[in-house]
Design a protein around this motif. Structure first.
Motif, PDB file in Angstrom:
ATOM      1  N   ALA A 135     -23.317  27.115  20.267  1.00  0.00           N
ATOM      2  CA  ALA A 135     -23.605  28.166  21.235  1.00  0.00           C
ATOM      3  C   ALA A 135     -24.874  27.852  22.012  1.00  0.00           C
ATOM      4  O   ALA A 135     -25.772  27.173  21.511  1.00  0.00           O
ATOM      5  CB  ALA A 135     -23.764  29.500  20.520  1.00  0.00           C
ATOM      6  N   SER A 136     -24.943  28.392  23.213  1.00  0.00           N
ATOM      7  CA  SER A 136     -26.152  28.280  24.021  1.00  0.00           C
ATOM      8  C   SER A 136     -27.198  29.249  23.467  1.00  0.00           C
ATOM      9  O   SER A 136     -26.863  30.171  22.724  1.00  0.00           O
ATOM     10  CB  SER A 136     -25.835  28.594  25.479  1.00  0.00           C
ATOM     11  N   PRO A 137     -28.446  29.066  23.843  1.00  0.00           N
ATOM     12  CA  PRO A 137     -29.500  29.964  23.353  1.00  0.00           C
ATOM     13  C   PRO A 137     -29.365  31.394  23.861  1.00  0.00           C
ATOM     14  O   PRO A 137     -29.946  32.311  23.296  1.00  0.00           O
ATOM     15  CB  PRO A 137     -30.798  29.345  23.886  1.00  0.00           C
ATOM     16  N   THR A 138     -28.601  31.594  24.939  1.00  0.00           N
ATOM     17  CA  THR A 138     -28.389  32.931  25.493  1.00  0.00           C
ATOM     18  C   THR A 138     -26.900  33.252  25.453  1.00  0.00           C
ATOM     19  O   THR A 138     -26.066  32.347  25.444  1.00  0.00           O
ATOM     20  CB  THR A 138     -28.894  33.003  26.950  1.00  0.00           C
ATOM     21  N   PRO A 139     -26.555  34.545  25.454  1.00  0.00           N
ATOM     22  CA  PRO A 139     -25.143  34.937  25.352  1.00  0.00           C
ATOM     23  C   PRO A 139     -24.377  34.697  26.658  1.00  0.00           C
ATOM     24  O   PRO A 139     -24.327  35.555  27.525  1.00  0.00           O
ATOM     25  CB  PRO A 139     -25.198  36.412  24.998  1.00  0.00           C
ATOM     26  N   GLU A 140     -23.817  33.510  26.783  1.00  0.00           N
ATOM     27  CA  GLU A 140     -23.056  33.172  27.975  1.00  0.00           C
ATOM     28  C   GLU A 140     -21.962  32.176  27.628  1.00  0.00           C
ATOM     29  O   GLU A 140     -22.096  31.382  26.702  1.00  0.00           O
ATOM     30  CB  GLU A 140     -23.967  32.584  29.049  1.00  0.00           C
ATOM     31  N   LEU A 141     -20.903  32.245  28.394  1.00  0.00           N
ATOM     32  CA  LEU A 141     -19.860  31.220  28.300  1.00  0.00           C
ATOM     33  C   LEU A 141     -20.333  30.035  29.112  1.00  0.00           C
ATOM     34  O   LEU A 141     -20.898  30.206  30.199  1.00  0.00           O
ATOM     35  CB  LEU A 141     -18.537  31.746  28.835  1.00  0.00           C
ATOM     36  N   SER A 142     -20.141  28.849  28.589  1.00  0.00           N
ATOM     37  CA  SER A 142     -20.579  27.665  29.336  1.00  0.00           C
ATOM     38  C   SER A 142     -19.544  26.566  29.224  1.00  0.00           C
ATOM     39  O   SER A 142     -18.644  26.612  28.394  1.00  0.00           O
ATOM     40  CB  SER A 142     -21.922  27.189  28.803  1.00  0.00           C
ATOM     41  N   THR A 143     -19.709  25.566  30.066  1.00  0.00           N
ATOM     42  CA  THR A 143     -18.815  24.415  30.076  1.00  0.00           C
ATOM     43  C   THR A 143     -19.633  23.164  30.363  1.00  0.00           C
ATOM     44  O   THR A 143     -20.609  23.232  31.114  1.00  0.00           O
ATOM     45  CB  THR A 143     -17.696  24.565  31.131  1.00  0.00           C
ATOM     46  N   PRO A 144     -19.271  22.050  29.790  1.00  0.00           N
ATOM     47  CA  PRO A 144     -20.002  20.815  30.102  1.00  0.00           C
ATOM     48  C   PRO A 144     -19.731  20.332  31.519  1.00  0.00           C
ATOM     49  O   PRO A 144     -20.407  19.442  32.014  1.00  0.00           O
ATOM     50  CB  PRO A 144     -19.472  19.824  29.066  1.00  0.00           C
ATOM     51  N   PHE A 145     -18.770  20.916  32.204  1.00  0.00           N
ATOM     52  CA  PHE A 145     -18.386  20.471  33.544  1.00  0.00           C
ATOM     53  C   PHE A 145     -19.150  21.209  34.656  1.00  0.00           C
ATOM     54  O   PHE A 145     -19.049  20.845  35.806  1.00  0.00           O
ATOM     55  CB  PHE A 145     -16.882  20.639  33.742  1.00  0.00           C
ATOM     56  N   ALA A 146     -19.849  22.267  34.317  1.00  0.00           N
ATOM     57  CA  ALA A 146     -20.590  23.019  35.322  1.00  0.00           C
ATOM     58  C   ALA A 146     -21.780  22.191  35.809  1.00  0.00           C
ATOM     59  O   ALA A 146     -22.434  21.506  35.025  1.00  0.00           O
ATOM     60  CB  ALA A 146     -21.077  24.337  34.742  1.00  0.00           C
ATOM     61  N   GLY A 147     -22.036  22.245  37.076  1.00  0.00           N
ATOM     62  CA  GLY A 147     -23.205  21.564  37.628  1.00  0.00           C
ATOM     63  C   GLY A 147     -23.050  20.063  37.760  1.00  0.00           C
ATOM     64  O   GLY A 147     -24.022  19.360  37.987  1.00  0.00           O
ATOM     65  N   SER A 148     -21.837  19.533  37.578  1.00  0.00           N
ATOM     66  CA  SER A 148     -21.642  18.095  37.683  1.00  0.00           C
ATOM     67  C   SER A 148     -21.619  17.669  39.124  1.00  0.00           C
ATOM     68  O   SER A 148     -21.151  18.321  39.984  1.00  0.00           O
ATOM     69  CB  SER A 148     -20.328  17.668  37.050  1.00  0.00           C
TER      70      SER A 148
END
Length: 148
Positions: A135-148
């Motif tokens: 999990a990320s340090p904050t409550p959020e859904l994330s993806t390794p593809f964001a910001g690529s």
């Protein structure tokens, strides 16, 4: 002592060792739920309540317990067809819950009424899977593809 219903009930005594020793790491618990058509409390009561409705009885208490430990539901949805897998991989609902730490997850049991509410969860579920995820340090859904 082994857990009598490993595909439904958590082994509360074994959870600390199963979650590892780093109790400060945020974690997302991925809940996969398959509901009984009718809840089965196993104590002779004849309530004729659906499994999903019985789970909502547990969920009301669980939601308050989540807030008390700083956790958040990130995402929840109904599940449908198994595309890859077998019929036993079928679930009715998927819920992703972010916890600020693994220790916070374990503290759910300290919330007043939480352990008693587990009876509704047990009665409601035909099968459940709970997967601890990074999990990320904050409550959020994330993806390794964001910001690529």
């Amino acid at each position: 002592m082994s857990n009598p219903a490993p595909h439904v009930d958590p082994d509360l005594a074994g959870l600390p060792s199963e979650l590892g020793h780093d109790d400060t790491t945020p974690v997302v618990m991925l809940n996969l739920n398959r509901y009984r058509e009718l809840a089965d409390y196993g104590d002779g009561r004849d309530e004729k309540v659906s499994g999903r409705d019985a789970y909502l009885r547990y969920g009301g208490v669980a939601f308050a317990a989540l807030a008390s430990v700083g956790a958040r539901i990130l995402w929840s949805t109904d599940a449908h067809d198994v595309v890859i897998g077998c019929e036993h991989d079928r679930y009715d609902e998927v819920i992703a819950v972010w916890y600020p730490s693994r220790a916070a997850f374990l503290r759910l049991a300290e919330y007043p009424g939480y352990l008693e509410a587990l009876a509704h969860r047990t009665a409601s579920l035909e099968q459940a899977t709970l997967i601890a995820c990074a999990a990320s340090p904050t409550p959020e859904l994330s993806t390794p593809f964001a910001g690529s």
